[in-house]
Design a protein around this motif. Structure first.
Motif, PDB file in Angstrom:
ATOM      1  N   TYR A   1      -4.265   7.662  12.702  1.00  0.00           N
ATOM      2  CA  TYR A   1      -5.179   7.374  11.597  1.00  0.00           C
ATOM      3  C   TYR A   1      -6.255   8.455  11.578  1.00  0.00           C
ATOM      4  O   TYR A   1      -7.013   8.605  12.544  1.00  0.00           O
ATOM      5  CB  TYR A   1      -5.810   5.978  11.788  1.00  0.00           C
ATOM      6  CG  TYR A   1      -6.294   5.346  10.500  1.00  0.00           C
ATOM      7  CD1 TYR A   1      -7.306   5.927   9.741  1.00  0.00           C
ATOM      8  CD2 TYR A   1      -5.738   4.168  10.041  1.00  0.00           C
ATOM      9  CE1 TYR A   1      -7.735   5.352   8.565  1.00  0.00           C
ATOM     10  CE2 TYR A   1      -6.157   3.580   8.853  1.00  0.00           C
ATOM     11  CZ  TYR A   1      -7.157   4.177   8.123  1.00  0.00           C
ATOM     12  OH  TYR A   1      -7.587   3.609   6.954  1.00  0.00           O
TER      13      TYR A   1
ATOM     14  N   SER B   1     -10.231  -4.128  13.008  1.00  0.00           N
ATOM     15  CA  SER B   1     -11.559  -3.948  12.406  1.00  0.00           C
ATOM     16  C   SER B   1     -12.468  -3.108  13.295  1.00  0.00           C
ATOM     17  O   SER B   1     -13.141  -2.186  12.812  1.00  0.00           O
ATOM     18  CB  SER B   1     -12.210  -5.315  12.155  1.00  0.00           C
ATOM     19  OG  SER B   1     -11.406  -6.069  11.287  1.00  0.00           O
TER      20      SER B   1
ATOM     21  N   ALA C   1     -12.387   4.857   2.179  1.00  0.00           N
ATOM     22  CA  ALA C   1     -11.036   4.299   2.203  1.00  0.00           C
ATOM     23  C   ALA C   1     -10.281   4.652   0.934  1.00  0.00           C
ATOM     24  O   ALA C   1     -10.855   4.817  -0.131  1.00  0.00           O
ATOM     25  CB  ALA C   1     -11.098   2.789   2.358  1.00  0.00           C
TER      26      ALA C   1
ATOM     27  N   VAL D   1     -15.699  -1.932   8.509  1.00  0.00           N
ATOM     28  CA  VAL D   1     -14.398  -2.014   7.861  1.00  0.00           C
ATOM     29  C   VAL D   1     -13.721  -3.282   8.374  1.00  0.00           C
ATOM     30  O   VAL D   1     -13.765  -3.571   9.564  1.00  0.00           O
ATOM     31  CB  VAL D   1     -13.534  -0.782   8.238  1.00  0.00           C
ATOM     32  CG1 VAL D   1     -12.100  -0.956   7.759  1.00  0.00           C
ATOM     33  CG2 VAL D   1     -14.124   0.498   7.659  1.00  0.00           C
ATOM     34  N   ASP D   2     -13.144  -4.041   7.461  1.00  0.00           N
ATOM     35  CA  ASP D   2     -12.381  -5.226   7.876  1.00  0.00           C
ATOM     36  C   ASP D   2     -10.903  -4.956   7.726  1.00  0.00           C
ATOM     37  O   ASP D   2     -10.456  -4.495   6.679  1.00  0.00           O
ATOM     38  CB  ASP D   2     -12.737  -6.434   6.984  1.00  0.00           C
ATOM     39  CG  ASP D   2     -14.019  -7.095   7.439  1.00  0.00           C
ATOM     40  OD1 ASP D   2     -14.230  -7.165   8.665  1.00  0.00           O
ATOM     41  OD2 ASP D   2     -14.804  -7.522   6.572  1.00  0.00           O
ATOM     42  N   VAL D   3     -10.172  -5.236   8.765  1.00  0.00           N
ATOM     43  CA  VAL D   3      -8.716  -5.152   8.687  1.00  0.00           C
ATOM     44  C   VAL D   3      -8.198  -6.582   8.653  1.00  0.00           C
ATOM     45  O   VAL D   3      -8.423  -7.355   9.580  1.00  0.00           O
ATOM     46  CB  VAL D   3      -8.126  -4.390   9.886  1.00  0.00           C
ATOM     47  CG1 VAL D   3      -6.611  -4.350   9.788  1.00  0.00           C
ATOM     48  CG2 VAL D   3      -8.692  -2.976   9.935  1.00  0.00           C
TER      49      VAL D   3
ATOM     50  N   VAL E   1      -6.876  -3.019   4.479  1.00  0.00           N
ATOM     51  CA  VAL E   1      -8.120  -2.453   4.997  1.00  0.00           C
ATOM     52  C   VAL E   1      -9.180  -2.589   3.911  1.00  0.00           C
ATOM     53  O   VAL E   1      -9.017  -2.082   2.808  1.00  0.00           O
ATOM     54  CB  VAL E   1      -7.939  -0.971   5.383  1.00  0.00           C
ATOM     55  CG1 VAL E   1      -9.237  -0.382   5.898  1.00  0.00           C
ATOM     56  CG2 VAL E   1      -6.831  -0.833   6.429  1.00  0.00           C
TER      57      VAL E   1
ATOM     58  N   GLU F   1      -5.647   0.901  -0.336  1.00  0.00           N
ATOM     59  CA  GLU F   1      -5.746   0.063   0.860  1.00  0.00           C
ATOM     60  C   GLU F   1      -6.774  -1.036   0.677  1.00  0.00           C
ATOM     61  O   GLU F   1      -6.890  -1.927   1.482  1.00  0.00           O
ATOM     62  CB  GLU F   1      -6.207   0.909   2.050  1.00  0.00           C
ATOM     63  CG  GLU F   1      -5.131   1.792   2.609  1.00  0.00           C
ATOM     64  CD  GLU F   1      -5.637   2.560   3.802  1.00  0.00           C
ATOM     65  OE1 GLU F   1      -6.857   2.663   3.965  1.00  0.00           O
ATOM     66  OE2 GLU F   1      -4.803   3.045   4.550  1.00  0.00           O
TER      67      GLU F   1
ATOM     68  N   LEU G   1     -11.269   0.730  13.388  1.00  0.00           N
ATOM     69  CA  LEU G   1     -11.471   1.491  12.144  1.00  0.00           C
ATOM     70  C   LEU G   1     -12.946   1.548  11.749  1.00  0.00           C
ATOM     71  O   LEU G   1     -13.396   2.536  11.159  1.00  0.00           O
ATOM     72  CB  LEU G   1     -10.620   0.913  11.012  1.00  0.00           C
ATOM     73  CG  LEU G   1      -9.104   1.078  11.194  1.00  0.00           C
ATOM     74  CD1 LEU G   1      -8.372   0.754   9.894  1.00  0.00           C
ATOM     75  CD2 LEU G   1      -8.720   2.472  11.663  1.00  0.00           C
ATOM     76  N   SER G   2     -13.730   0.521  12.078  1.00  0.00           N
ATOM     77  CA  SER G   2     -15.176   0.586  11.808  1.00  0.00           C
ATOM     78  C   SER G   2     -15.786   1.731  12.601  1.00  0.00           C
ATOM     79  O   SER G   2     -16.618   2.492  12.091  1.00  0.00           O
ATOM     80  CB  SER G   2     -15.859  -0.732  12.204  1.00  0.00           C
ATOM     81  OG  SER G   2     -15.395  -1.775  11.400  1.00  0.00           O
TER      82      SER G   2
ATOM     83  N   LEU H   1      -4.881  -0.560  13.916  1.00  0.00           N
ATOM     84  CA  LEU H   1      -5.231  -1.239  12.668  1.00  0.00           C
ATOM     85  C   LEU H   1      -6.026  -2.499  12.983  1.00  0.00           C
ATOM     86  O   LEU H   1      -5.570  -3.629  12.817  1.00  0.00           O
ATOM     87  CB  LEU H   1      -3.960  -1.548  11.865  1.00  0.00           C
ATOM     88  CG  LEU H   1      -3.140  -0.296  11.511  1.00  0.00           C
ATOM     89  CD1 LEU H   1      -1.839  -0.660  10.841  1.00  0.00           C
ATOM     90  CD2 LEU H   1      -3.959   0.654  10.630  1.00  0.00           C
TER      91      LEU H   1
END
Ligand code: ATP
Length: 261
Positions: free
Chosen positions: A208, A225, A254, A236-238, A247, A258, A228-229, A223
């Motif tokens: 990523y 949260s 983003a 960011v919420d996954v 995402v 997504e 990726l935050s 993947l």
């Protein structure tokens, strides 16, 4: 090992796309490369193809430094639907992959024709390979592009958004094609996509890219949260829902596709 990048860095002007990138791809592995627009996904493929030099670090294919035009790498470029008037049959497109690299040299035409037919059969395109390519559907065209990319019997297949603008059924069909190739021939697949969902069940690892940095690992490791935050530097919420990953957040970074509606 098929591909190894060590301490790779690439940037343009004063912008770093990624740096200190360490990546190993094993035979038969399916690596998805994710990240927002402009994060350097296509540039990574161009580096592996030898079309783009790293600013730092090294990239090796089967232990040797990457060089351009290596037939052991197959490439499915970002899809462009060909216009209806394109004076080419599907079979011609595949044949270009078979003999295009020896242009001007004496070639065994019958052997080349047989090889093209074999590739066309491998992707299930025999029924329409003799129609003008511009009159074929996006999914049919894409199968023929995959056949062309397989012409050199590659150990590594690089795919740049190969499912873009295909409907769900064709997305599944092309993804299955790539999956079968890697299972039957141990071809490694590096697959650039803005939406991991159509291939989520196939992906072994995810790379990523965002914000000049990267995270690499299994889909469950990356993947998330918190991961990726941290990568985006913004919350960011996954969300996992119905077998899909969505995402949400990091809006300015983003990719639109997504982000949940
Ligand atoms: N040869 C080049 N010279 C200058 N800038 C470049 C060059 N190639 C790429 N870039 C820039 O590098 C950035 C990354 O481009 P790249 O195409 O690799 O992104 P990407 O992640 O594939 O994006 P997308 O999802 O939009 O396709 C972009 O901002 C692009 O403009």
């Amino acid at each position: 090992m098929i591909l190894e990048i060590e301490h790779g860095a690439l940037g343009f002007g004063d912008r770093t796309l990624w740096h200190d990138l360490n990546l190993r791809v094993e035979p038969g592995e399916f690596l998805a490369v994710l990240g927002p627009n402009g994060s350097g996904k296509t540039s990574l493929l161009r580096t592996i193809l030898g079309m783009q030099r790293l600013d730092a670090g090294s990239a090796r294919l089967l232990g040797e430094p990457i060089r351009g035009g290596d037939r052991r790498i197959g490439y499915v470029p970002q899809q462009k639907i060909l216009p209806p008037g394109t004076p080419l049959r599907g079979r011609d497109l595949v044949a270009l992959g078979v003999d295009g690299h020896r242009f001007g040299l004496p070639v065994s035409r019958a052997a080349d024709r047989a090889r093209a037919a074999e590739l066309i059969a491998e992707v299930g395109a025999t029924g329409y390979a003799d129609r003008p390519i511009g009159r074929l559907s996006g999914g049919e065209q894409q199968r023929l592009r995959v056949a062309q990319a397989l012409a050199g019997d590659p150990v590594l297949l690089l795919c740049d958004e190969p499912l873009l603008s295909l409907d769900l059924q064709n997305q599944r069909g092309v993804a299955e094609l790539l999956d079968r190739r890697r299972r039957e021939h141990d071809t490694a697949v590096v697959f650039v996509t803005h939406d991991v969902n159509p291939v989520l069940g196939l992906v072994d690892r995810v790379l990523y890219l965002a914000n000049g940095r990267f995270r690499e690992g299994t889909p469950d490791e990356v993947l998330r949260s918190d991961v990726l935050s941290d990568l985006y530097g913004t919350p960011v919420d996954v969300i996992r829902t119905g077998g899909r990953v969505v995402v949400v957040g990091g809006l300015e970074h983003a990719h639109h596709a997504e982000v949940a509606p």
